[in-house]
Every structure is written in structure tokens, then in C-alpha cells.
Design a protein around this motif. Sequence first.
Motif, short mmCIF file in Angstrom:
data_model
loop_
_atom_site.label_atom_id
_atom_site.label_comp_id
_atom_site.label_asym_id
_atom_site.label_seq_id
_atom_site.Cartn_x
_atom_site.Cartn_y
_atom_site.Cartn_z
N UNK A 1 0.84 -1.21 0.00
CA UNK A 1 0.00 0.00 0.00
C UNK A 1 0.87 1.25 0.00
N UNK B 1 -4.18 3.55 -3.26
CA UNK B 1 -3.47 2.45 -2.58
C UNK B 1 -4.31 1.17 -2.61
N UNK C 1 -15.56 -1.76 -0.71
CA UNK C 1 -15.53 -2.47 -2.00
C UNK C 1 -15.92 -3.94 -1.86
N UNK D 1 -6.51 0.37 -4.88
CA UNK D 1 -6.40 -0.13 -6.26
C UNK D 1 -5.10 -0.91 -6.44
N UNK D 2 -4.00 -0.32 -5.96
CA UNK D 2 -2.69 -0.96 -6.17
C UNK D 2 -2.60 -2.32 -5.48
N UNK D 3 -3.00 -2.38 -4.19
CA UNK D 3 -2.86 -3.67 -3.50
C UNK D 3 -3.80 -4.71 -4.11
#
Lengths: 366, 366
Positions: A232, B356, A366, B358-360
Motif C-alpha cells: 500500500x 493504494x 468495495x 487499487x494498487x494492492x
Amino acid sequence: MQTELSKKLGVEHAVFGFTPFPAVAAAISRAGGFGVLGAVRYTAPDDLKRDLDWLHAHTDGKPYGLDVVMPAKKVEGVTEADVEAMIPAGHREFVEATLAEHGVPELPEGEASGWRITGWMEQVARSQLDVAFDYPIKLLANALGSPPADVIERAHAHDILVAALAGSARHARKHADAGIDIVVAQGYEAGGHTGEIASMVLTPDAVEAVAPLPVLAAGGIGSGEQIAAALALGAQGVWTGSIWLTTTEAELHSRKLTEKLLAATSSDTVRSRALTGKPARQLRTEWTDAWDDPAGPGPLPMPLQGLLVAEAVSRIQKYEVDALLGTPVGQIVGRMNAERSVRGVFDELTRGFERAIDRVNRMAGR
Amino acid sequence: MQTELSKKLGVEHAVFGFTPFPAVAAAISRAGGFGVLGAVRYTAPDDLKRDLDWLHAHTDGKPYGLDVVMPAKKVEGVTEADVEAMIPAGHREFVEATLAEHGVPELPEGEASGWRITGWMEQVARSQLDVAFDYPIKLLANALGSPPADVIERAHAHDILVAALAGSARHARKHADAGIDIVVAQGYEAGGHTGEIASMVLTPDAVEAVAPLPVLAAGGIGSGEQIAAALALGAQGVWTGSIWLTTTEAELHSRKLTEKLLAATSSDTVRSRALTGKPARQLRTEWTDAWDDPAGPGPLPMPLQGLLVAEAVSRIQKYEVDALLGTPVGQIVGRMNAERSVRGVFDELTRGFERAIDRVNRMAGR
């Protein structure tokens, strides 16, 4: 845990594991991570060759790497004897007095001290590289600044990525300018040589400083939750070390030391110059206390301190003198509470990672 | 950033913002976070009443809290004069010599030193609470150990959650045993009083130690990426402080100090006993260097040091003496590079958080 870097290196998980033990490095690579063998203790090239042969035969064809300790600054024509001569007599007396106070016996006649300054000297590191370049290593890491330019070139000619440890954004930029491929951002909480900046701040600092070069987060990583946190923060993977010390494959050569590690909490380490002359995190012991005591002579600068204490450390380890027995280890030692196989640790890392991803996704709605 | 705790408190984001400035606290609450006003500087109850009136009128009905500094140990019948009398003359001389060396003028006749020990004494903190309980505060935080049992009871009778700062798992468990509701795990990298354990290790340590009590991660949090990291580590939210110091709503009363904060890197803080006698992270200055110099007399224990340096700090601030001018601030100061509104900082936190996540998720193959 797939990142651009893990794909480039052909590993399943972006988990790099540094260890002085070939059996641990091989098991990390077999488990889907990237095992990195620490070379500093190999003062004889043949010993390194023997262990790299073994490592290569036990990784099931998975990639692995090597970590050396190579000073960026070259010191010409200085021998170990020259360095020995620079150590004040008062410091030698302090070592002997501290050992005597704890009743630490002498080494038996003819038994040499195990860990010596030699592993830190450039010619030794270069002889290690002469051996290592005969193996298909995929990564060469340097724990002490950027490697010299010719070493970086030679590694690149062998299609080996070069990594270097950094404790600040400025330090990371210097590495990038030197032409390395990966920055290992070593936070305050890490075992071994560390700076003052903790991983939560250092990781994104380093990522921003060297983008698009990849950064590995080091320091405080011992669970899948911490891997998720590091990713992260922008890291392309994690660099772990401490957590492998208490695996069943590790060979610490002291049962008492393993037990001390298993019992220690995250408050039981100290960043001290006692071991090498540069600040390095390690178990806090009466030995580190003696060196950190303002009433004592205090540690000498690197490389003098390492040379000064080498035999004392061997004696403390050989006789397992409880009050003085320590090792470099990070604050994550507080979570190293049971001996497990490398595979067991690795499986728990991947499970914890998935749990953490689930949690943050819930919190992000999400 | 929704967690059980943020839902319980009725805020949109699990971002707690500690600040000595009512305008900043109000803006944090209005932006969807939870503003916490630091009470330590209010030595007169009427001043606190005036600012709580203002705060209450400017949060658009959103919840807010109060942070006090209340020692767990009660010292009966000790006056400020008693404490003053315990300060060695040599230490007073060192203060004057250090100020003289930098040409720091005296305060004008009749002008009192601003920051005094009084805010740290229990009777002052209690008088602050007498004021605060008249307002619908939702959280009472204590920066110095668990609050006394009767204070916790009184808070709970008002439906106020009680939080306390902890620097280790042991410390966190002590708070839980005392009956508090939320542990703020204050990592090494945090501004103000801190322990030795960095957030990457401390946050999960504290979470495990006090589960199911919620933990807020404090120390090193200044971006949405860091919030995502803290939540991955098991925190129910983050406790921020430093990042609000350079917002346009903050009133630091020294332009030069704001500029120093904007220019500082993450290497420019130090954990020093110079300010209060207990280790507190702050900008490193020639003032902290003087106190940390082994050749000097060194800081006195709390509360003596705070009393000893109170007037000196006021003089340094009033005359904006560059070399000595500092403030408590965390390592995140390296990322505080532009003055922005509280809303601007908050929006960047939420954007960085989404990036973050999204990235993980990508790295987790989701």
C-alpha cells in the motif's frame, strides 16, 4: 503478491528473504519467494562455492540471489594488521573486563574467532563475486552503500539485477544515480544496520525519490498484514530477514539464542554501535548496554569496532553466555514466538496477506 | 474509510485529527474526519470554554473530541513553586547561557511565558474536564497514560469514548485493563511523546494485545497510502497530528516556523527529552542539540524540564530565533511541503487511499 518486479524475476510472490543459511534461502525460493544468501561470513571462496553448489541444487530451478557487504569507498593497501594497530589499548581492556565480569572463558588454544573483519573488506567481497558470477544468481544486493561502478557493470553483463540498502530518500537517490536497479528501503525497525526513519515514512519517501525504480520495504515485516501495508505504501515487494532466524531450517548454532529470540518482545532490541561501529539493531543484552553506557569508552567507528569485538562475540556465542548473547534482529522479533518451517512461515504470510486485503476492501466499501 | 469505530462515532472517515487549533479541529470534522482539540495550552477554563463554544458552532453538527494531558499518578499537595525549587541552579545557568549564545532577548516586562507546566498538572486537566463535559464531545483522549478511574467513569456516564496513547503492547494492555475504549498506538515516528517501537510493528502488536478494543495507528501517517497501510495492519482508523500544522487554518504564530516545517525532510526530527523531560519527537534544532549533547547537563526528568524551559521556549518563539526554533512534529514532516487548507489535505488523503487500495488489489490479483 505479484508486482512488476516479482514478474521480472520470475517468482510467485514479491517476498525477498535474506538469510545467512543456504537451507533457508533454498526453502524461501522453493516456497515461491526469492531467497537471498548473505555472503559476509564466507571468508574463504571455497566455502561460498560449496554452499552455492548446495543452494543451486536445492532451489528446484527457482531463482535466488546473493547479498554482499562491499564498502563504496575503496581503501588502498590497508591490511587487517594496520586496522588492528588503530585500536586503543583502553578499548581492548574494556572488552576483557566486560567478558571477565561475566566469567566468559577464553577460546581453546588454536580455535580462531569465527566472524572477522575480513568479510567486510573489498577484496574479500570481490573474491566472493568471482565465485558468485559462475552461478545463475538473479540478484546481487549490497548492504553497505552502492557497489562500485565496475561491479554494477559486471552484474548487468550477467543479467543480474543490483539492489542496495538505503535509510533515507537522499541515500536512495544516490543509489539510483549510481545505476542500481532496486532500492531496499531499510526502516528504523529493521535488524542490522539501520537509519532513523521508520518504514511507514521511509518506504513512500524512497518510492517517490527513485521512481520508476522499484523499492522493496525492509524493516518490521513479519506478517502478511505487514506485506499488504508495504505494498500500500508503494513498495514493489518486501525484504525480510529476522523472521527466518527462528525457522527449523536455520542453523543458529546456539539453542539458547533461538530461545532468546522466541521469548523476546518488540521492546527487547536496541539500535547500537556495539557490533560494527555503525548503528545496527540487535537484541539488547548486557553486552550492548556496556557499549552504550556513557560511563564506558563507547564503540569505535567502523571497521575498528567489528575487529575489536570479533573474538569476544565468538567467545560469548561458543559458551552461550546468557546475559551477553545477542544477534542482529529487528523489532519484529516480538512476533517470532514459535519455531516453524520456512514453508509454514511462508504459508502464514500469504494467508495474512489475503486477510489484510479483505479487510481494507471492506473498509474501502468495495 | 469506514470502520466499526468510525460508524460508532458517526463520522464518514476513520481519520482522527489532533490539533491545538479550534479552526483546524472544526475543519477536520466538517471534512468528514474526527477533529480532536488539544487542551494542554488552556490554563484558564474560560479560554477553553470560549474555544469550545467556537468549535461547537463551526462543526456543522459533526462530532469532535478533546485531548488532555493527565498524569495517571496523582501527586498530592505539590505546587508549581515546590517543583520550581527542585531545579538545579546549573540547569538554569545552562538555559541562560544557551539563549545568550544565540542572542535571544528577554521577554518584555510583564509579559508572561505562554506555555507553562500548569497544563500538565492534574488539577488543571480536571478543571478542563469540568468545562468539557458541558459540551457534547464524543471522545476524550489522554496523552499521558490511562486517565484516573473516576474520569473514565464520568466520561462513560456522558457517553464519551475514552482513548489513551500507548507506545508498546504492554502499555496498551494496561490501558485496556483500566477500562478505556480506544488505544492510540503511537509509533516511534510520531511527533510528541513516543516510544521506541515503529508503527509497522507497534500497530499489529497493539491490535493483538487489546482485541476486540479498537486501535488507532499514530505516527508517520500523512497520506492516503499510509492510511491504507495502517488499516491493513489491523487499525480501526488513524490518529494524525503533524500534517495539520501547515494547513492554512493553523495558527502557529511564527511564519518562520511554518517555513521550517515546509522545508524539513524526514531526517530533520529528533526524539529528544529537551522539551518535557520525556522523549518527544520534534524538529531538530541547536536547542535540542544543546540538551542532547553529552557535554551539557542533559534534560531534567518530567515535570522539571518543562518548567525549566517554558520561558526560554516563549522567548525563542517570540523572537523567531531561527537556529533554536522548533516544535513537536513527526517524521512525516518531510511530506509537508506546501500550505493547504484542511479540506485540501483531507481530499488528498481520500484520493491516496483509493489509489493504494487499487494498487494492492492489483498486486493481490483481484
